[in-house]
Design a protein around this motif. Structure first.
Motif: not given
Ligand SMILES: Nc1ncnc2c1ncn2[C@@H]1O[C@H](COP(=O)(O)OP(=O)(O)OP(=O)(O)O)[C@@H](O)[C@H]1O
Ligand SMILES: [Mg+2]
Length: 377
Positions: A72-79
Motif C-alpha cells: 500500500f502506497d500512502l504517499m500524499d494521501v489527503q482524505s
C-alpha cells in the motif's frame, strides 16, 4: 555476455540494479518469513520501496504459490477517500497477481465480504484486472470492509504487508486510529512500515505516549559505501571507456549527500555526456554537475510556488549542505527572519518532504540535485 548495465533513477529498481544492500536483502527476507514487524527509516530517494517491495517482496512472493504481498502506497494521501483507494488498489493488485481469475471469482467472496467483484480487461496490458465494488456507499463502510479484507487475507495466506510512506496518514484525521486497530491484529503477518519523514514516524512509533509505541523494530538504511559505488560506477562506465577514481567518486557522494537516486541520475548524465576515453577529474565532474542542474527545467517550475522568504531559507540550507540549528542566531542573521517564522517554514518543508533532518548532521534539501541548483544559482 552480460547485457550492458545502466544507471536507473526515478524508478523502482530490481535486485540486479541494486548497489550493495546484500545484508539488508537477506535480513529483511528473514524478518518477513518470521512474521516480524519492521519500521524502515531512510531519507527520501534512498531505495526503500525498491528494496522492500521489489526485492524482498518478490522473494517472499516466490516462496510458494500461496504467499501474498500486500503493498500500500500512502504517499500524499489527503482524505479517507484517497486512503480507501490506495487500499483497494493494493488488495486488487495483490490478488490478481497471485491468483488466476477463475480461482479468484470462486474464492474471493469468502474474504472480500461487503464487496462485489468484477473482472475487467486492462486496456493497456490486455490482462484481466480485478475490481471490487463496495456494497454500501459511505467511505467509513468501505474502510471497514477493506481493513477486514486485509485481516482475513493475512489469516488465510502467508502474507507480507508493506505500508509505504505510512506517516502521511497523520494528515488525515481519524486514519491513525483506524490503522492502529488493524495493525495490532495482524499477528499472523509480517509488516513493514516504510517512511522518510522521520519527524512524523518518530511521533507515531517512538513517543512513549503514542498508541503504536514500540510496534516494531526500527531499522535505518545507511549510506552505501564508497567501495560498493566504485564497483557499481566502473561496471557501468568501463564499457564506455570512462575512467573514474576513488577521490572523484567520493566528491560525488559527498556533494550529493549519499542519496542513491541523485547519484544514479548524475551517473547516467555523465555516461551520456562525457566523451569515451576520458578520465574524470573533480574539475570536470563539478562542471558537469553545474551544467546538468542548470538544464533541469523542473526546478524553476517547482520553486515557483514558494515565497521569497521560503526560497531564501531553502537557498541558505542548500548552501550550507547541512544545517544543524536553523534556529540559532548566526543562521537567522543570514536570512533576516524571526525564529518563529523559521520554525513554521521548517515544519512546512519537513511535512512536504522538501527538507529532511539527518541525525548528527542536520537539515538538508531532500533532493541534493535541487540543493546544488539552489546553491549555485
Ligand atoms: N541500492 C541502490 N543501488 C543503486 N541505486 C539505488 C539504490 N537504492 C536506490 N537507488 C536509486 O534510487 C532510486 C529511487 O529508489 P526508490 O524509489 O526505491 O527509493 P525510495 O526511498 O522509495 O524513494 P522515495 O522517497 O521517492 O519513496 C532508484 O531509481 C535508484 O536510482
Ligand atoms: Mg518509495
Amino acid at each position: 555476455m552480460n547485457p550492458e548495465k545502466a544507471f536507473k533513477y526515478d524508478v523502482l529498481i530490481n535486485a540486479e540494479d541494486l548497489c550493495d544492500r546484500e545484508f539488508e536483502q537477506q535480513d529483511f527476507l528473514k524478518r518477513a518469513k518470521a512474521k516480524k514487524r519492521t519500521i524502515v527509516f531512510a531519507p527520501r530517494r534512498y531505495g526503500k520501496t525498491s528494496l522492500i517491495k521489489n526485492v524482498v517482496g518478490n522473494s517472499f512472493f516466490n516462496l510458494s504459490r500461496n504467499h501474498l504481498v500486500l503493498f500500500f502506497d500512502l504517499m500524499d494521501v489527503q482524505s479517507m477517500e484517497s486512503i480507501a483507494k490506495r487500499l483497494h488498489h493494493g488488495i486488487t493488485q495483490a490478488l490478481s497477481r497471485r491468483f488466476p481469475v477463475k480461482t479468484l471469482l470462486k474464492n474471493a467472496t469468502d474474504y472480500l465480504k461487503g464487496f462485489s467483484l468484477q473482472m475487467d480487461m486492462d486496456p493497456v496490458t490486455g490482462q484481466p484486472s480485478l475490481s471490487m465494488n463496495v456494497k454500501g456507499r459511505e467511505v467509513e463502510n468501505e474502510m471497514t470492509h477493506l481493513m477486514a479484507a486485509i485481516k482475513t487475507l493475512s489469516q488465510k495466506y502467508p502474507t507480507l504487508i508493506i505500508l509505504d510512506e505510512f506517516h502521511d496518514i497523520t494528515f488525515v484525521p481519524e486514519a491513525e486510529a483506524l490503522f492502529r486497530g488493524v495493525l495490532q491484529e495482524l499477528g499472523e503477518s509480517a509488516v513493514f512500515i516504510l517512511g522518510s519523514k522521520r519527524h512524523l514516524l518518530t511521533l507515531m512509533f517512538q513517543d512513549a505516549r503514542a498508541p503504536l509505541f514500540q510496534y516494531g523494530d526500527e531499522i535505518h538504511l545507511n549510506p552505501i559505501a564508497l567501495e560498493d559505488w566504485l564497483d557499481y560506477f566502473r561496471e557501468r562506465m568501463t564499457p564506455n571507456k570512462i575512467i573514474i577514481g576513488e577521490e572523484e567518486l567520493k566528491w560525488i557522494l559527498e556533494t550529493l549527500c549519499d542519496v542513491p537516486n541523485a547519484i544514479c541520475e548524475f551517473g547516467a548524465w555523465l555516461l551520456d555526456n562525457i566523451p569515451s576515453g576520458m578520465t574524470l577529474s573533480v574539475g570536470v565532474i563539478k562542471q558537469s554537475l553545474d551544467l546538468m542542474v542548470e538544464n533541469k527545467q523542473s526546478y524553476a517550475y517547482m520553486l515557483q510556488g514558494y515565497t521569497e522568504k521560503e526560497l531564501d531559507l531553502m537557498t541558505v540550507i542548500a548552501k550550507n549542505k547541512f544545517t544543524l540549528e536553523p534556529h540559532a542566531e548566526s543562521f537567522l542573521k543570514l536570512i533576516r527572519v524571526s525564529k518563529s517564522t523559521v520554525g513554521k517554514i521548517v515544519k512546512k518543508f519537513m511535512d512536504r518532504g522538501l527538507i529532511e533532518y539527518e541525525l548528527e548532521k542536520g537539515y538538508r534539501l531532500s533532493d541534493p540535485l535541487m540543493g546544488h541548483y539552489l546553491a549555485t544559482r
